[in-house]
Structures are given as C-alpha cells and as structure tokens.
Motif scaffolding. Structure first.
Motif, PDB file in Angstrom:
ATOM      1  N   PHE A 238       0.721  -1.358  -0.008  1.00 15.74           N
ATOM      2  CA  PHE A 238      -0.024   0.101   0.096  1.00 15.74           C
ATOM      3  C   PHE A 238       0.810   1.249   0.065  1.00 15.74           C
ATOM      4  O   PHE A 238       2.062   1.189   0.618  1.00 15.74           O
ATOM      5  CB  PHE A 238      -1.004  -0.123   1.196  1.00 15.74           C
ATOM      6  CG  PHE A 238      -2.020  -1.137   1.346  1.00 15.74           C
ATOM      7  CD1 PHE A 238      -3.063  -1.105   0.729  1.00 15.74           C
ATOM      8  CD2 PHE A 238      -1.423  -2.138   2.047  1.00 15.74           C
ATOM      9  CE1 PHE A 238      -3.925  -2.105   0.668  1.00 15.74           C
ATOM     10  CE2 PHE A 238      -2.257  -3.524   2.046  1.00 15.74           C
ATOM     11  CZ  PHE A 238      -3.482  -3.299   1.458  1.00 15.74           C
ATOM     12  N   THR A 239       0.302   2.396  -0.415  1.00 12.16           N
ATOM     13  CA  THR A 239       0.932   3.621  -0.511  1.00 12.16           C
ATOM     14  C   THR A 239      -0.066   4.730  -0.134  1.00 12.16           C
ATOM     15  O   THR A 239      -1.321   4.324  -0.296  1.00 12.16           O
ATOM     16  CB  THR A 239       1.669   3.924  -1.860  1.00 12.16           C
ATOM     17  OG1 THR A 239       2.459   5.160  -1.688  1.00 12.16           O
ATOM     18  CG2 THR A 239       0.760   3.864  -3.007  1.00 12.16           C
ATOM     19  N   THR A 240       0.181   5.898   0.076  1.00  6.62           N
ATOM     20  CA  THR A 240      -0.614   6.963   0.297  1.00  6.62           C
ATOM     21  C   THR A 240      -1.135   7.479  -1.217  1.00  6.62           C
ATOM     22  O   THR A 240      -0.778   7.071  -2.362  1.00  6.62           O
ATOM     23  CB  THR A 240      -0.037   8.218   0.738  1.00  6.62           C
ATOM     24  OG1 THR A 240       1.105   8.698   0.068  1.00  6.62           O
ATOM     25  CG2 THR A 240       0.372   7.723   2.346  1.00  6.62           C
ATOM     26  N   LEU A 241      -2.391   8.032  -1.269  1.00  4.96           N
ATOM     27  CA  LEU A 241      -3.024   8.541  -2.450  1.00  4.96           C
ATOM     28  C   LEU A 241      -2.075   9.675  -2.944  1.00  4.96           C
ATOM     29  O   LEU A 241      -1.787   9.846  -4.183  1.00  4.96           O
ATOM     30  CB  LEU A 241      -4.420   9.068  -2.313  1.00  4.96           C
ATOM     31  CG  LEU A 241      -4.960   9.865  -3.551  1.00  4.96           C
ATOM     32  CD1 LEU A 241      -5.134   8.646  -4.537  1.00  4.96           C
ATOM     33  CD2 LEU A 241      -6.370  10.254  -2.902  1.00  4.96           C
ATOM     34  N   ALA A 242      -1.198  10.557  -2.042  1.00  7.67           N
ATOM     35  CA  ALA A 242      -0.486  11.267  -2.534  1.00  7.67           C
ATOM     36  C   ALA A 242       0.506  10.855  -3.457  1.00  7.67           C
ATOM     37  O   ALA A 242       1.050  11.372  -4.571  1.00  7.67           O
ATOM     38  CB  ALA A 242       0.098  12.299  -1.402  1.00  7.67           C
ATOM     39  N   GLU A 243       1.308   9.710  -2.850  1.00  2.00           N
ATOM     40  CA  GLU A 243       2.471   8.958  -3.653  1.00  2.00           C
ATOM     41  C   GLU A 243       1.890   8.568  -4.951  1.00  2.00           C
ATOM     42  O   GLU A 243       2.528   8.702  -5.879  1.00  2.00           O
ATOM     43  CB  GLU A 243       3.050   7.980  -2.988  1.00  2.00           C
ATOM     44  CG  GLU A 243       3.857   8.572  -1.655  1.00  2.00           C
ATOM     45  CD  GLU A 243       5.150   9.216  -1.890  1.00  2.00           C
ATOM     46  OE1 GLU A 243       5.752   8.863  -3.090  1.00  2.00           O
ATOM     47  OE2 GLU A 243       5.599  10.275  -1.536  1.00  2.00           O
ATOM     48  N   GLU A 244       0.941   7.888  -4.999  1.00  2.23           N
ATOM     49  CA  GLU A 244       0.294   7.357  -6.029  1.00  2.23           C
ATOM     50  C   GLU A 244       0.175   8.517  -7.226  1.00  2.23           C
ATOM     51  O   GLU A 244       0.271   8.386  -8.511  1.00  2.23           O
ATOM     52  CB  GLU A 244      -1.042   6.605  -5.909  1.00  2.23           C
ATOM     53  CG  GLU A 244      -1.457   5.614  -7.127  1.00  2.23           C
ATOM     54  CD  GLU A 244      -0.878   4.459  -7.171  1.00  2.23           C
ATOM     55  OE1 GLU A 244      -1.389   3.600  -8.003  1.00  2.23           O
ATOM     56  OE2 GLU A 244       0.177   4.128  -6.577  1.00  2.23           O
ATOM     57  N   ARG A 268      -8.758  17.451  -9.988  1.00  2.00           N
ATOM     58  CA  ARG A 268      -9.581  18.224  -9.047  1.00  2.00           C
ATOM     59  C   ARG A 268      -9.266  17.183  -7.847  1.00  2.00           C
ATOM     60  O   ARG A 268      -9.984  15.903  -7.528  1.00  2.00           O
ATOM     61  CB  ARG A 268     -11.034  18.266  -9.288  1.00  2.00           C
ATOM     62  CG  ARG A 268     -11.532  19.138  -8.422  1.00  2.00           C
ATOM     63  CD  ARG A 268     -12.951  19.602  -8.621  1.00  2.00           C
ATOM     64  NE  ARG A 268     -13.960  18.559  -8.344  1.00  2.00           N
ATOM     65  CZ  ARG A 268     -14.830  18.141  -9.479  1.00  2.00           C
ATOM     66  NH1 ARG A 268     -14.817  18.470 -10.751  1.00  2.00           N
ATOM     67  NH2 ARG A 268     -15.853  17.043  -9.213  1.00  2.00           N
ATOM     68  N   ILE A 269      -8.437  17.471  -6.948  1.00  2.00           N
ATOM     69  CA  ILE A 269      -8.138  16.630  -5.827  1.00  2.00           C
ATOM     70  C   ILE A 269      -8.380  17.344  -4.503  1.00  2.00           C
ATOM     71  O   ILE A 269      -7.890  18.333  -4.164  1.00  2.00           O
ATOM     72  CB  ILE A 269      -6.602  16.466  -5.696  1.00  2.00           C
ATOM     73  CG1 ILE A 269      -5.969  15.669  -7.179  1.00  2.00           C
ATOM     74  CG2 ILE A 269      -6.041  15.206  -4.812  1.00  2.00           C
ATOM     75  CD1 ILE A 269      -6.748  14.379  -7.582  1.00  2.00           C
ATOM     76  N   ALA A 270      -9.057  16.760  -3.545  1.00  2.00           N
ATOM     77  CA  ALA A 270      -9.409  17.295  -2.393  1.00  2.00           C
ATOM     78  C   ALA A 270      -8.317  16.967  -1.347  1.00  2.00           C
ATOM     79  O   ALA A 270      -7.821  15.545  -1.247  1.00  2.00           O
ATOM     80  CB  ALA A 270     -10.457  16.591  -1.916  1.00  2.00           C
ATOM     81  N   PRO A 271      -7.546  17.835  -0.824  1.00  2.00           N
ATOM     82  CA  PRO A 271      -6.491  17.896   0.009  1.00  2.00           C
ATOM     83  C   PRO A 271      -6.595  16.772   1.264  1.00  2.00           C
ATOM     84  O   PRO A 271      -5.883  16.015   1.726  1.00  2.00           O
ATOM     85  CB  PRO A 271      -6.116  19.032   0.647  1.00  2.00           C
ATOM     86  CG  PRO A 271      -6.943  20.193  -0.390  1.00  2.00           C
ATOM     87  CD  PRO A 271      -8.173  19.539  -0.781  1.00  2.00           C
ATOM     88  N   GLU A 272      -7.701  16.591   1.872  1.00  2.00           N
ATOM     89  CA  GLU A 272      -8.131  15.883   2.952  1.00  2.00           C
ATOM     90  C   GLU A 272      -7.856  14.111   2.653  1.00  2.00           C
ATOM     91  O   GLU A 272      -7.766  13.512   3.627  1.00  2.00           O
ATOM     92  CB  GLU A 272      -9.507  16.029   3.576  1.00  2.00           C
ATOM     93  CG  GLU A 272     -10.639  15.637   2.716  1.00  2.00           C
ATOM     94  CD  GLU A 272     -11.079  17.201   1.868  1.00  2.00           C
ATOM     95  OE1 GLU A 272     -12.096  17.295   1.582  1.00  2.00           O
ATOM     96  OE2 GLU A 272     -10.249  17.840   1.612  1.00  2.00           O
ATOM     97  N   VAL A 273      -8.090  13.940   1.288  1.00  2.00           N
ATOM     98  CA  VAL A 273      -7.939  12.445   0.860  1.00  2.00           C
ATOM     99  C   VAL A 273      -6.364  12.162   0.496  1.00  2.00           C
ATOM    100  O   VAL A 273      -6.280  10.877   0.518  1.00  2.00           O
ATOM    101  CB  VAL A 273      -8.984  12.081  -0.034  1.00  2.00           C
ATOM    102  CG1 VAL A 273     -10.372  12.252   0.241  1.00  2.00           C
ATOM    103  CG2 VAL A 273      -8.577  12.710  -1.317  1.00  2.00           C
ATOM    104  N   LEU A 274      -5.855  12.899   0.522  1.00  2.00           N
ATOM    105  CA  LEU A 274      -4.140  12.745   0.213  1.00  2.00           C
ATOM    106  C   LEU A 274      -3.511  11.735   1.013  1.00  2.00           C
ATOM    107  O   LEU A 274      -2.635  10.704   0.523  1.00  2.00           O
ATOM    108  CB  LEU A 274      -3.186  13.963   0.123  1.00  2.00           C
ATOM    109  CG  LEU A 274      -3.425  14.988  -1.198  1.00  2.00           C
ATOM    110  CD1 LEU A 274      -2.952  16.243  -1.056  1.00  2.00           C
ATOM    111  CD2 LEU A 274      -3.586  14.189  -2.408  1.00  2.00           C
ATOM    112  N   PRO A 275      -3.744  11.670   2.240  1.00  2.00           N
ATOM    113  CA  PRO A 275      -2.984  10.614   3.202  1.00  2.00           C
ATOM    114  C   PRO A 275      -3.581   9.323   3.267  1.00  2.00           C
ATOM    115  O   PRO A 275      -3.250   8.324   3.815  1.00  2.00           O
ATOM    116  CB  PRO A 275      -2.986  11.194   4.679  1.00  2.00           C
ATOM    117  CG  PRO A 275      -3.656  12.675   4.476  1.00  2.00           C
ATOM    118  CD  PRO A 275      -4.509  12.585   3.150  1.00  2.00           C
TER     119      PRO A 275
END
Length: 395
Positions: A238-244, A268-275
C-alpha cells in the motif's frame, strides 16, 4: 460428555467470541454439564486456531500445544513437522527427545500408530503414545502425538479428530499464502504492462530533446527515473494517495512531452484524502488506459480528468477520458475473468482486471471497479476505498 463428543464439536465451530464467553461465565448460565463441556471445548479450540494460521511452524506449534493437550486431557503432547520436534507440552519432557522417533512410522505411511514408551522412572506416568498424521492436500506434513499411561480407543479417536481440525487450520494457512502469491503475481503483471511500450516511448521522446533542448531532456529523464523507481519498488502493498498521484503526474508529464497539445489533463483533488492508504499501483493502469483510449483515432485533443473526493467513510477517485469508449460487454468479460473478444484491448484488460481483483481482495466485493463506458462515449472508471481499514497502512 465424552472426550470424543467434546472434541468433535470443535469441527463445527472453531471460534467463540471472548465477550460471549466472559458473559456466560460471569452469569453462570452455561446450562448443564454437557453444554458447559462443549463451550469449554470450543473456547479452547478458538485459542489454538490462530497459532496455525501461519502454517506448521515451531512458534505456532508451541503456542497451540498446551491448548491441544487440554482438549485431549493427556499427560503430554508432541507436535513434529516430519523431521524434528516442534513443540512438547507436559511435565515429563525427558520423553521429548524421542518424539521424532515415535513419529517416524506415521510420517512414512500416514496412518495412526500406537507405541509402547520405555521409561525406568517410577514417578513417570507415561507408558504409551498414539501418533496421528497432520496432512494438507493429502500430503503428510507432520504429526501430533498424545502420551499417557494408556491410550484407550476414546483417546485415539479424539486425537484423530483434533488432528483433522489442525489439518483444516493448515489448509486455511495455505490459502492465505496462495492469496499472497496471487497478489504478488498480479503486481508483476501490472509492472510488466507498464514496462515495454511506455519505457520505450518515453526514452524515445527524451532522446528527441537531447540536441534541441538539453535542459528539457534532463528534466524529463529525472521524471522518468522517479516514475520507474516508484513503479518497480519491491516493498509495501500500500501507498498513500498522494504518492500514487505524484507518480501519475510524472507519467502524464512524460506523455504530454510525447503528445504535446494532443493531450490535456484536468485534476481536482481534495487535500483531505491525500493521506488515504490505497493499494500500490491501483491508479496507474486506469490512467494509462485513459490516455490510450483518449487519444486513439482522434483529430482533436483528448482530455483526461482525474478527481479524488472525500465521501464520508470512503475516498472516491475517478479517471475519465473523452475518447472512443469501450464495449460494455467487453468490460464485463474483462472484470469477470472471461477472455475478451479479439477487438478488446488486451493490455487495458490486464490492468483493469488486476486492479478490480486487488480491490475486492483487500476491501471486499462492494469495492470493485465501477466502469461507465460505451462506443464513442468515452470511459469513466471509479475507485472507492475506505479512508481507514484495519491492517491497511501505507509503507
């Protein structure tokens, strides 16, 4: 209640909720002697079960041995893996050294054996042993031995029942291992899909800038190195959405260098879902599929839209193109594991099917891919993952 009946009950249920056990024990409402004996048996079996989920190992056998001895009520219990003693439970451990020797015949023919045990100690009650095989896929992988002053027919049958229960736990461990191997194979398939065409095209594009724009070539080469380093890393499921998304940004940068104005990208990326933790390489095949279909047979620029949103307990990610679309029946076949029609894009099929299978394995069937498409109507693929799931962490 006889030992045989009590042990046989373990084949019906191998796990008892701890809260239920404590509640009934506090209230004292377990019923008559038979019900109490059954509950005790099930509770003991439930405590032994986790030890075998990693297979027949020394550590697991040592954790389970005392619970299995409690089930059988014997003086001592030994577990071997066919060649060496994995665990001994009982006070009379001077017999432990003979455990592999007692198991030798059973290990060879796969049958229950009863042996006399030589002992010159007057204070030792062990005089006989029953040895039963432990098997998976009809192959003997070890033995379980119950020691005592005698081995009546009831103890022999009970030992065989317990061995069959252990066999079931070892089968489950094999299934867990097979599932892990399958996921690793799917990851290798995804990496193989990325490497041939994209790597060749990227290097060709970079080479075209070497003389005309050396600085641009250098920047693209660094981006290419970062993308391949991420894609071919060998640790972490697994990785973070930010890394992907960072890896996808590198991929799209290289594609835009190749196609120029023919490819447009909207994010269009919501910052709160990046982790949020997501399966490694779960989005890359979807974006590659969108680029391929978004640019195929077009006279005007293709547009790729990537959206990641917060949806309560879930994170929802969509990858959409305005290209040629796909036949919905081909998509259904791809995701169900059927062989697609010859006109379907085989590389895209591998990517979509593997991502869909991995999502379902990790999160359950309700988290499979959702694909909206049609000939000439573009394609939108939606991924939904829980923002938190026990055991799922980015690494």
């Amino acid at each position: 209640m006889s030992v045989i009946v009590a042990v046989a009950a373990t084949l019906v249920l191998t796990w008892v909720p701890a809260w239920l056990w404590r509640r009934h024990r506090r209230r004292g409402d377990l019923g008559g002697p038979e019900r109490r004996a059954t509950f005790e048996t099930l509770h003991t079996a439930s405590r032994a079960a986790p030890a075998f989920r990693g297979g027949l190992t020394e550590q697991g056998a040592q954790k389970a041995a005392r619970h299995l001895r409690a089930l059988l009520g014997c003086e001592a219990l030994a577990i071997t893996d066919g060649e060496r003693l994995l665990a001994w439970d009982g006070e009379h451990d001077h017999h432990a050294v003979d455990g592999p020797k007692h198991a030798e015949v059973t290990r060879g023919n796969g049958r229950t054996q009863v042996h006399d045990v030589d002992c010159d100690r007057l204070d030792c009650p062990i005089r006989r042993v029953v040895v039963v095989p432990l098997a998976t896929d009809d192959r003997v992988v070890g033995t379980l031995a119950a020691y005592g002053e005698d081995v009546p027919a009831g103890l022999i049958r009970a030992a065989e029942e317990v061995a069959q229960w252990v066999d079931a736990q070892l089968e489950l461990a094999d299934l867990d291992h097979s599932r892990t191997l399958l996921m690793e194979a799917e990851m290798r398939a995804l990496r193989a899909q990325i490497s041939p065409h994209f790597i060749y095209n990227s290097l060709t594009t970079i080479a075209s800038f070497v003389r005309s724009d050396p600085e641009r070539a250098r920047e693209l080469l660094l981006e290419f190195a970062g993308f391949t380093r991420y894609s071919f890393r060998r640790h972490g499921d697994f990785t973070t959405l930010a890394e992907e998304l960072r890896s996808i940004d590198r991929y799209l940068l290289l594609q835009r260098a190749r196609f120029g104005e023919e490819l447009r990208v909207m994010l269009r990326i919501a910052p709160e879902v990046l982790p949020v933790a997501v399966p490694f390489l779960c989005l890359q095949p979807l974006v590659e599929n969108a680029v391929r279909h978004g640019l195929q047979d077009r006279s005007e620029p293709g547009v790729i839209t990537i959206i990641a949103e917060d949806a309560g307990a879930d994170c929802v990610i969509s990858v959409e193109d305005d290209g040629i679309g796909m036949d919905p029946e081909d998509v259904r076949r791809l995701l169900s594991g059927e062989r697609p029609e010859p006109s379907a894009d085989d590389a895209a099929g591998i990517g979509l099917a593997n991502v869909d299978a991995r999502l379902r394995q990790v999160y359950g069937d309700e988290y499979g891919l959702a694909v909206e498409t049609g000939p000439g109507a573009g394609t939108k693929v939606t991924v939904r993952v829980p923002k938190y799931r026990p055991g799922v962490t980015a690494s």
